[in-house]
Scaffold this motif. Sequence first.
Motif, PDB file in Angstrom:
ATOM      1  N   THR A  60       0.158 -14.175  21.200  1.00  0.00           N
ATOM      2  CA  THR A  60       0.857 -15.459  21.261  1.00  0.00           C
ATOM      3  C   THR A  60       1.785 -15.617  20.066  1.00  0.00           C
ATOM      4  N   TRP A  61       1.267 -15.292  18.888  1.00  0.00           N
ATOM      5  CA  TRP A  61       2.073 -15.340  17.666  1.00  0.00           C
ATOM      6  C   TRP A  61       3.240 -14.366  17.774  1.00  0.00           C
ATOM      7  N   LYS A 121      14.929 -18.935  29.719  1.00  0.00           N
ATOM      8  CA  LYS A 121      14.618 -17.501  29.814  1.00  0.00           C
ATOM      9  C   LYS A 121      13.243 -17.223  29.224  1.00  0.00           C
ATOM     10  N   ALA A 122      13.011 -17.761  28.037  1.00  0.00           N
ATOM     11  CA  ALA A 122      11.735 -17.547  27.359  1.00  0.00           C
ATOM     12  C   ALA A 122      10.586 -18.124  28.173  1.00  0.00           C
ATOM     13  N   LEU A 123      10.789 -19.306  28.749  1.00  0.00           N
ATOM     14  CA  LEU A 123       9.752 -19.950  29.551  1.00  0.00           C
ATOM     15  C   LEU A 123       9.416 -19.098  30.775  1.00  0.00           C
ATOM     16  N   ASP A 130       1.926 -14.351  32.950  1.00  0.00           N
ATOM     17  CA  ASP A 130       0.689 -15.058  33.304  1.00  0.00           C
ATOM     18  C   ASP A 130       0.117 -15.896  32.160  1.00  0.00           C
ATOM     19  N   LYS A 131       0.991 -16.412  31.320  1.00  0.00           N
ATOM     20  CA  LYS A 131       0.540 -17.326  30.274  1.00  0.00           C
ATOM     21  C   LYS A 131       0.360 -18.696  30.904  1.00  0.00           C
ATOM     22  N   LEU A 140       6.496 -21.923  22.614  1.00  0.00           N
ATOM     23  CA  LEU A 140       7.849 -22.442  22.576  1.00  0.00           C
ATOM     24  C   LEU A 140       7.989 -23.714  21.746  1.00  0.00           C
ATOM     25  N   GLY A 141       6.861 -24.313  21.365  1.00  0.00           N
ATOM     26  CA  GLY A 141       6.916 -25.527  20.561  1.00  0.00           C
ATOM     27  C   GLY A 141       7.347 -26.755  21.348  1.00  0.00           C
TER      28      GLY A 141
END
Length: 164
Positions: A60-61, A121-123, A130-131, A140-141
Amino acid sequence: MNKELEHSFVTQLEENQNIVHKICRLYTNDSDAHNDLFQEITIQLWRAYPKFRGDSKFSTWMYRVALNTAITLYRKSKRSIKTQDYEGVSFKISSEPYDDTTEQQLKLMYSAVKDLNDIDKALVFLYLEDKNYREISETLGITEVNARVKMNRIKEKLRTILNP
């Protein structure tokens, strides 16, 4: 940095390097740019690693650092990504060759995703990994509700792009 920290970093990076390859694929168009971005993300991960507290999973980090690096560099120069040398690092990371053929069925999807803005894009990338929405929001904050709403809008936008 001590050898134990270096060993821990290299081990975790090697175990999770496909994350970085996938992010590189989203934000680059050729193998040279892919390799340059991979190198830059690795450098940024190494610089930030001493501050990794373990409050979240390493992956995740790693997503967060890698995506932030890719987005920052992409915004600076949409045509080419400049890298910087990082002297003083003596470890070697064995890099698996990136096999583009395994993702041919996703070529159209990647093309459509590349047309999205950086955050979308990141999302999509995290969703395809599968997050869950909690992990996506942490990475993503943004809030979990915002992640859900954005994802629903992105799905509709992709449907429109892929099925005109």
